[in-house]
Motif scaffolding. Structure first.
Motif, PDB file in Angstrom:
ATOM      1  N   ARG A  63      -4.334  -1.223   3.433  1.00  0.00           N
ATOM      2  CA  ARG A  63      -4.768  -1.916   2.218  1.00  0.00           C
ATOM      3  C   ARG A  63      -5.897  -2.900   2.519  1.00  0.00           C
ATOM      4  O   ARG A  63      -6.734  -3.158   1.651  1.00  0.00           O
ATOM      5  CB  ARG A  63      -3.591  -2.679   1.585  1.00  0.00           C
ATOM      6  CG  ARG A  63      -2.467  -1.824   1.056  1.00  0.00           C
ATOM      7  CD  ARG A  63      -2.936  -0.792   0.024  1.00  0.00           C
ATOM      8  NE  ARG A  63      -3.351   0.465   0.638  1.00  0.00           N
ATOM      9  CZ  ARG A  63      -4.261   1.285   0.159  1.00  0.00           C
ATOM     10  NH1 ARG A  63      -4.894   0.983  -0.947  1.00  0.00           N
ATOM     11  NH2 ARG A  63      -4.578   2.401   0.776  1.00  0.00           N
ATOM     12  N   TYR A  67      -1.953  -2.804  -5.705  1.00  0.00           N
ATOM     13  CA  TYR A  67      -1.857  -3.761  -4.594  1.00  0.00           C
ATOM     14  C   TYR A  67      -2.376  -5.095  -5.094  1.00  0.00           C
ATOM     15  O   TYR A  67      -3.459  -5.167  -5.692  1.00  0.00           O
ATOM     16  CB  TYR A  67      -2.693  -3.284  -3.412  1.00  0.00           C
ATOM     17  CG  TYR A  67      -2.809  -4.284  -2.273  1.00  0.00           C
ATOM     18  CD1 TYR A  67      -1.727  -4.564  -1.453  1.00  0.00           C
ATOM     19  CD2 TYR A  67      -4.017  -4.940  -2.028  1.00  0.00           C
ATOM     20  CE1 TYR A  67      -1.839  -5.471  -0.414  1.00  0.00           C
ATOM     21  CE2 TYR A  67      -4.142  -5.845  -0.988  1.00  0.00           C
ATOM     22  CZ  TYR A  67      -3.056  -6.116  -0.183  1.00  0.00           C
ATOM     23  OH  TYR A  67      -3.171  -7.015   0.846  1.00  0.00           O
ATOM     24  N   ASP A  86     -10.385   1.859  -4.002  1.00  0.00           N
ATOM     25  CA  ASP A  86      -9.334   0.876  -3.754  1.00  0.00           C
ATOM     26  C   ASP A  86      -9.925  -0.451  -3.300  1.00  0.00           C
ATOM     27  O   ASP A  86      -9.624  -1.518  -3.855  1.00  0.00           O
ATOM     28  CB  ASP A  86      -8.367   1.384  -2.684  1.00  0.00           C
ATOM     29  CG  ASP A  86      -7.425   2.463  -3.203  1.00  0.00           C
ATOM     30  OD1 ASP A  86      -7.535   2.839  -4.388  1.00  0.00           O
ATOM     31  OD2 ASP A  86      -6.586   2.932  -2.424  1.00  0.00           O
ATOM     32  N   TYR A  96      -9.946  -4.174  -4.981  1.00  0.00           N
ATOM     33  CA  TYR A  96      -9.273  -5.329  -4.379  1.00  0.00           C
ATOM     34  C   TYR A  96     -10.239  -6.499  -4.210  1.00  0.00           C
ATOM     35  O   TYR A  96      -9.869  -7.666  -4.393  1.00  0.00           O
ATOM     36  CB  TYR A  96      -8.664  -4.954  -3.031  1.00  0.00           C
ATOM     37  CG  TYR A  96      -7.698  -3.797  -3.078  1.00  0.00           C
ATOM     38  CD1 TYR A  96      -7.012  -3.466  -4.255  1.00  0.00           C
ATOM     39  CD2 TYR A  96      -7.463  -3.005  -1.958  1.00  0.00           C
ATOM     40  CE1 TYR A  96      -6.132  -2.395  -4.307  1.00  0.00           C
ATOM     41  CE2 TYR A  96      -6.580  -1.934  -1.995  1.00  0.00           C
ATOM     42  CZ  TYR A  96      -5.923  -1.626  -3.173  1.00  0.00           C
ATOM     43  OH  TYR A  96      -5.059  -0.563  -3.219  1.00  0.00           O
TER      44      TYR A  96
END
Length: 636
Positions: free
Chosen positions: A367, A136, A406, A410
């Motif tokens: 996300r 992502y 994750d 990010y």
């Protein structure tokens, strides 16, 4: 089997509960031999649980119970909690209205197998590896400028900033009650056994200014404020990185959260001047419960965000207070130093990245839950466009195992993009005195590619060490950190419980470590750059005396019984932690959640939770359920 479990735990109403569950179940679940055979296979798969398939079998059974509804799942959770002695009965009862609903919601949303299920398995059970970070790319409104570099220090008179965290003020702390108890925090009159005047309390009476294994009394809170005013009276402002509320996690209510934070922030306002706060995982009811914005659930934190917005507005301004309401507890505001230089302070809600925030385990995990990254990027872009420097403050450090891989990764994308604008980051949560260094090449960490430092403040609460706070020396133009001093009150000192805490200088970072480098680093006006901080971690590798001194300071000068020096894997993992700003590289053991067996060959499941602050009684309960699925099946 379940009847036996209830009988062992002394629950007279057990058989009625089971009958009710069976009545609800028969109409909704297939009771054919094939179905029962499938369930039996799931149970057998857990006998030697060691991988993702084993965990998926566990979750499949637990999901069937969750699909019965919140009440049956909660009742079963309470029964297991009591029967396995996971906690005292009153603590177990708190599960029914607090944590169990969010856990059952997560299980109902979950496809099994799926990536979400795998993340859940690794975070909770450790039965399979965390899946690779999902690809992502965080959207950025503008590319990184070619000349985006950190500015040189101004060498002007520094300003001072105080950092406090994890105060955990217990407004029910009772002098004379027992500081030896069966709960996660003591010094409360839970019942006659622990109340003042009891036989136990006469042996372990709680003193006015706090005890190890107890959260912070108001007298200690006010003593810290006095210590800050004594040693940092010239401060520009204070940052507070969350967790105001005590650890009575099984009995909180919305009203208690409001009352507790209101009292604490009013006292801060009277004593500390300007404070820029962030929310912690304990600053909500239930603990760790932060449903992402837009999630359809009867539970929400609107009351909490509104309360904090009102309490913080005096310090952060009306516009930022409105951001707290509309952006899930986050805000951005500015401070201008005596030089006219502007610092943008961005407070983010890190609990949307926490593995025990059960509300994030939707069918497909978002996300950017609640738009944390989008908000942060917008404010950093504003700072870059305006020529401002920026500080990021929040509760959970992204490099610690509490943060899911994750989201930690990010966030690092954001740090790499804006490393020329961000002067430093500040966290709490671990209760320890730590730091973490970011690198542009996280798998090949060197001083040359180190490019950011996150400062993790020690806590006030005595549950895990002596009360501490930090005071930073800060460049008034670049807002880089030049040095910091930790102040401490020695709870074990003879005078502590008679004349009260005496706050003293514990140590100063450059003096403790900078002078030991091959090229001594002691100039008071030089920034503690990320390269310097990386060099300190290298010092720890080759100078064990310096490392053991660091480790003792990390523990806030108190080592619980049974803990010794940190050597071997402990030392390797600790240095790895200092170099990790992404949780996927955090190297913790057994916090890496490896499944092991005890001396008797019994299965032991470890949760990936490093900090004592990420408390969730449901972890132990779910582990107990996983190890006795035959009992769980009797409700189906």
């Amino acid at each position: 089997m379940l009847y036996q479990l209830f009988a062992i735990s002394g629950l007279a109403a057990g058989q009625t509960v089971v009958s009710q569950l069976h009545n609800q179940t028969n109409a909704n679940f297939n009771n054919t031999p094939a179905y029962q055979q499938a369930l039996a296979a799931a149970v057998n798969a857990t006998a030697h649980a060691s991988d993702c398939d084993s965990c998926f079998s566990i979750l499949s059974v637990l999901k069937l119970v969750a699909e019965l509804g919140e009440v049956p799942f909660a009742e079963l959770s309470v029964a297991f909690c009591k029967a396995t002695h996971e906690a005292d009965p009153d603590v177990c009862n708190g599960l029914q209205t607090l944590e169990a609903p969010s856990v059952s919601w997560a299980l109902r949303q979950m496809d099994i197998p799926s990536r979400t299920a795998q993340v859940f398995c690794e975070a909770l059970y450790g039965l399979c590896p965390q899946p690779p970070v999902l690809n992502y790319t965080v959207p950025f409104p503008k590319p990184k400028p070619a000349n985006a570099t950190r500015p040189e220090v101004s060498r002007l008179e520094p300003i001072r900033v105080v950092h406090i965290s994890d105060m955990h003020v217990d407004h029910s702390y009772t002098i004379g009650s027992s500081y030896n108890c069966s709960k996660s925090i003591c010094c409360r009159p839970y019942n006659a056994t622990f109340a003042a005047g009891s036989e136990l309390a006469s042996l372990y009476p709680a003193a006015p200014y706090g005890e190890y294994y107890c959260d912070t009394p108001v007298d200690l809170e006010e003593s810290q404020y006095a210590g800050i005013n004594e040693f940092a009276g010239d401060r520009a402002f204070v940052i507070s990185t969350g967790d105001m509320v005590e650890g009575f996690t099984w009995g909180t209510s919305d009203n208690e959260i409001v009352a507790d934070v209101s009292d604490i922030y009013h006292r801060m306002r009277q004593s500390l001047g300007v404070v820029y706060p962030a929310m912690g995982n304990h600053d909500a009811n239930p603990v760790n419960s932060f449903p992402p914005a837009g999630l359809e659930t009867p539970y929400n934190n609107t009351y909490d965000y509104n309360t904090h917005a009102q309490l913080w507005e005096h310090w952060i301004g009306a516009e930022a207070a409105e951001q707290v309401r509309s952006h899930s507890g986050m805000y951005s505001t500015t401070y201008t130093s005596y030089t006219g230089s502007c610092l943008r302070i961005i407070s983010i809600n890190t609990m949307f990245w926490e593995g025990v925030n059960w509300w994030i385990y939707s069918t497909v995990m978002p996300r950017d839950p609640s738009g944390v990254l989008a908000f942060l990027v917008s404010q950093l872009q504003l700072a870059e466009d305006n020529g401002e420097r920026a500080w990021i403050i929040g509760h959970i450090p992204p490099g610690r195992s509490d943060a899911l891989y994750d989201y930690s990764s990010y966030l690092d994308q954001v740090v790499q993009r804006y490393d020329g604008t961000i002067a430093a980051m500040f966290w709490g949560h671990t209760h320890r005195d730590q730091f973490e260094v970011s690198h542009s090449h996280p798998t090949n960490q060197t001083a040359a590619n180190a490019n950011m430092v996150g400062y993790i403040a020690p806590s006030l609460t005595p549950t895990s060490g002596n009360p501490n706070f930090r005071a930073y020396s800060v460049d008034p133009v670049t807002f880089g950190i030049l040095d910091y001093t930790v102040y401490s009150a020695d709870l074990s000192a003879a005078y502590y419980h008679t004349t009260g805490p005496k706050w003293t200088e514990y140590y100063t970072f450059k003096t403790a470590y900078g002078s030991l480098l091959d090229l001594p680093y002691s100039d008071l006006l030089d920034e503690m750059t990320s390269a310097f901080m990386h060099d300190v971690t290298t010092l720890f590798e080759i100078n064990d005396t310096a490392f053991q001194e660091y480790y003792d300071r990390k523990q806030r000068g108190w080592t619980p019984v049974g803990y010794g020096p940190c050597t071997g894997d402990c030392k390797t993992d600790e240095i790895c932690l200092l170099r990790s700003s992404q949780s996927q590289y955090a190297c913790m053991t057994p916090s890496a959640a490896i499944k092991k067996r005890d001396a008797n060959g019994e299965r032991v499941l470890y949760a990936r939770v490093e900090s004592e602050c990420s408390t969730s009684r449901m972890i132990g309960v779910l582990h107990a359920m996983a190890q006795d699925l035959k009992t769980v099946m009797t409700v189906l």
